[in-house]
Design a protein around this motif. Sequence first.
Motif, PDB file in Angstrom:
ATOM      1  N   PHE A 420       0.868  -1.351   0.006  1.00  0.00           N
ATOM      2  CA  PHE A 420       0.070   0.027   0.055  1.00  0.00           C
ATOM      3  C   PHE A 420       0.971   1.224   0.129  1.00  0.00           C
ATOM      4  O   PHE A 420       0.638   2.336  -0.725  1.00  0.00           O
ATOM      5  N   ASP A 421       1.970   1.219   0.757  1.00  0.00           N
ATOM      6  CA  ASP A 421       2.846   2.371   1.020  1.00  0.00           C
ATOM      7  C   ASP A 421       3.629   2.496  -0.359  1.00  0.00           C
ATOM      8  O   ASP A 421       3.880   3.733  -0.978  1.00  0.00           O
ATOM      9  N   ALA A 422       3.703   1.584  -1.197  1.00  0.00           N
ATOM     10  CA  ALA A 422       4.358   1.677  -2.348  1.00  0.00           C
ATOM     11  C   ALA A 422       3.380   2.065  -3.580  1.00  0.00           C
ATOM     12  O   ALA A 422       3.829   2.016  -4.870  1.00  0.00           O
ATOM     13  N   GLY A 423       2.148   2.321  -3.289  1.00  0.00           N
ATOM     14  CA  GLY A 423       1.224   2.638  -4.237  1.00  0.00           C
ATOM     15  C   GLY A 423       0.300   1.473  -4.932  1.00  0.00           C
ATOM     16  O   GLY A 423      -0.312   2.070  -6.000  1.00  0.00           O
ATOM     17  N   LEU A 424       0.167   0.477  -4.409  1.00  0.00           N
ATOM     18  CA  LEU A 424      -0.351  -0.684  -4.941  1.00  0.00           C
ATOM     19  C   LEU A 424      -1.376  -0.809  -3.839  1.00  0.00           C
ATOM     20  O   LEU A 424      -0.883  -1.823  -3.080  1.00  0.00           O
ATOM     21  N   TYR A 425      -2.928  -0.977  -4.209  1.00  0.00           N
ATOM     22  CA  TYR A 425      -3.738  -1.608  -3.313  1.00  0.00           C
ATOM     23  C   TYR A 425      -4.012  -2.707  -4.035  1.00  0.00           C
ATOM     24  O   TYR A 425      -4.296  -3.189  -5.010  1.00  0.00           O
ATOM     25  N   CYS A 426      -4.000  -4.022  -3.109  1.00  0.00           N
ATOM     26  CA  CYS A 426      -4.037  -5.642  -3.654  1.00  0.00           C
ATOM     27  C   CYS A 426      -4.336  -6.316  -2.333  1.00  0.00           C
ATOM     28  O   CYS A 426      -4.584  -5.817  -1.393  1.00  0.00           O
ATOM     29  N   ARG A 427      -4.332  -7.758  -2.543  1.00  0.00           N
ATOM     30  CA  ARG A 427      -4.618  -8.309  -1.031  1.00  0.00           C
ATOM     31  C   ARG A 427      -3.437  -9.172  -0.970  1.00  0.00           C
ATOM     32  O   ARG A 427      -3.007 -10.113  -1.915  1.00  0.00           O
ATOM     33  N   ALA A 428      -2.970  -9.308   0.249  1.00  0.00           N
ATOM     34  CA  ALA A 428      -2.048 -10.118   0.698  1.00  0.00           C
ATOM     35  C   ALA A 428      -2.918 -11.078   1.771  1.00  0.00           C
ATOM     36  O   ALA A 428      -3.084 -10.602   2.840  1.00  0.00           O
ATOM     37  N   ASP A 429      -2.938 -12.430   1.415  1.00  0.00           N
ATOM     38  CA  ASP A 429      -3.898 -13.325   2.038  1.00  0.00           C
ATOM     39  C   ASP A 429      -3.354 -14.541   2.186  1.00  0.00           C
ATOM     40  O   ASP A 429      -2.318 -15.240   1.661  1.00  0.00           O
ATOM     41  N   ASP A 430      -3.654 -15.027   3.586  1.00  0.00           N
ATOM     42  CA  ASP A 430      -3.166 -16.463   3.881  1.00  0.00           C
ATOM     43  C   ASP A 430      -4.450 -17.441   4.348  1.00  0.00           C
ATOM     44  O   ASP A 430      -4.257 -18.267   5.273  1.00  0.00           O
ATOM     45  N   ARG A 431      -5.350 -17.294   3.710  1.00  0.00           N
ATOM     46  CA  ARG A 431      -6.608 -18.096   4.079  1.00  0.00           C
ATOM     47  C   ARG A 431      -6.176 -19.572   3.387  1.00  0.00           C
ATOM     48  O   ARG A 431      -7.059 -20.582   3.487  1.00  0.00           O
ATOM     49  N   GLY A 432      -5.222 -19.767   2.842  1.00  0.00           N
ATOM     50  CA  GLY A 432      -4.862 -20.974   2.442  1.00  0.00           C
ATOM     51  C   GLY A 432      -3.136 -21.014   2.678  1.00  0.00           C
ATOM     52  O   GLY A 432      -2.695 -20.495   3.595  1.00  0.00           O
ATOM     53  N   ASP A 433      -2.333 -21.134   1.597  1.00  0.00           N
ATOM     54  CA  ASP A 433      -1.117 -20.793   1.758  1.00  0.00           C
ATOM     55  C   ASP A 433      -0.902 -19.288   1.180  1.00  0.00           C
ATOM     56  O   ASP A 433      -1.791 -18.586   0.665  1.00  0.00           O
ATOM     57  N   PRO A 434       0.082 -18.532   2.059  1.00  0.00           N
ATOM     58  CA  PRO A 434       0.429 -16.999   1.585  1.00  0.00           C
ATOM     59  C   PRO A 434       0.407 -16.712   0.238  1.00  0.00           C
ATOM     60  O   PRO A 434       1.022 -17.280  -0.853  1.00  0.00           O
ATOM     61  N   VAL A 435      -0.485 -15.670  -0.359  1.00  0.00           N
ATOM     62  CA  VAL A 435      -0.513 -15.227  -1.392  1.00  0.00           C
ATOM     63  C   VAL A 435      -0.795 -13.618  -1.753  1.00  0.00           C
ATOM     64  O   VAL A 435      -1.157 -13.333  -0.749  1.00  0.00           O
TER      65      VAL A 435
END
Length: 467
Positions: A420-435
Amino acid sequence: MTDTTRGGTPLADAARNHLWGHFTRHSVYEPADAGGLGAKVPIIVRGQGHRIWDDAGREYFDGLAGLFTVQVGHGRTELAQAAAEQAAKLAYFPLWSYAHPSAIELAERLAGYAPGDLNRVFFTTGGGEAVESAWKLAKQYFKLTGQPTKTKVISRSIAYHGTPHGALSITGIPSAKAVFEPLVPGALKVPNTDFYRAPEHLRDDEYAFGQWAAERIAEAIEFEGADTVAAVFLEPVQNSGGCFPPPPGYFQRVREICDAYDVLLVSDETICAFGRIGSMFACTDFDYVPDIITCAKGMSSGYSPIGAMIASDRLFEPFRSGTTTFSHGYTFGGHPVSAAVALANLDLMEAEGLNDRVATLAPAFKASLETLLDLPIVGDVRGAGYFYGIELVKDKATRETFNEAESERLLRGFLSKALFDAGLYCRADDRGDPVIQLAPPLTIGEPEFAEITATLRSVLTEATTLL
């Protein structure tokens, strides 16, 4: 825009004190002297195209289309105008034994997009409600057709299908369910189509893996008894766990299994519909015809909330005569303003050829992301259309993943904020393996693919040095 509420409270303070965020860890925003981390709630105030801005004027690339939703991009005045015109004409009326023109027209249009004989549209306000509706319809349909014990449903491990109690039971994420148990009984789980973590003897043969995964559905039906299973709920590309596409032949075999055991196939396209994979409905992209489609999100590009369950003529047949009623509904299902916005959104998608754009450019998007595979932390890049997941690993050679504590430090301790600080809104998620998950607006092209990839490379390179 003012930085205070009408009551004079700074927005960030009012957000911290009164707004209950969805899926939000609120301790992050509590003051440090109260045991929190003292962070400020991010406040997004404007969007244009594939960019969003916060209340401090900082600009971000919306790499998740809000929440897999804003297909046509932000700031489309055509959609705002459609909402205003409909609200001025008829702001609200329910579909409870009545109808209004925008819902009628949208239902006809969705039926026209849907494959096979999926001609009956039941409107909701979101995807979870559509899933809930589909399970209820499946139960009632089999009762009406003389098979009252067919009530159970099958879905896949780690799959997300919504938060209402029925939809949450179908969801395959244990951590999302535990605190709300007991849930609705009769929801069974089978393996998903994560080819990266397929059994070792199947890792070199995607088709064989797909057949193996499909046969686990047949096995579950046989174990439970076909006379007890009503439906199978599957996303075309599974979201949770990091964008698992279906192996070749998978859905064709699932369709055969469902037909053999008289089990309904529900294509949960809450994320995958409306161009996310390429076609209006992703079942078309993967060449199968379900009995029910559930959808939402991209139908209106998020400009107004709306969802739908689209059912086959066969499933509607028992409701055509006598006193039979589907005793189910939502106050705001098929809301006139939302339906009008959805129609205008679909007009834009067609006029601008967004589905063809995705089908044409998706290989370039994937190829750009695959250049990240040279990083030691990147194990796999997978997905379809404009919907990709990047799986992060501790050891590429062994595919060893991070333990819970390491994942906590990597994703929430560093990546989410760093991206987010780098200017990219996306999703870092670990509801399985980290992605890391990406699902940008469908309006972007190769220059934006390069921008997304460059930002990811910079942040993931820094993450590698921290491990």
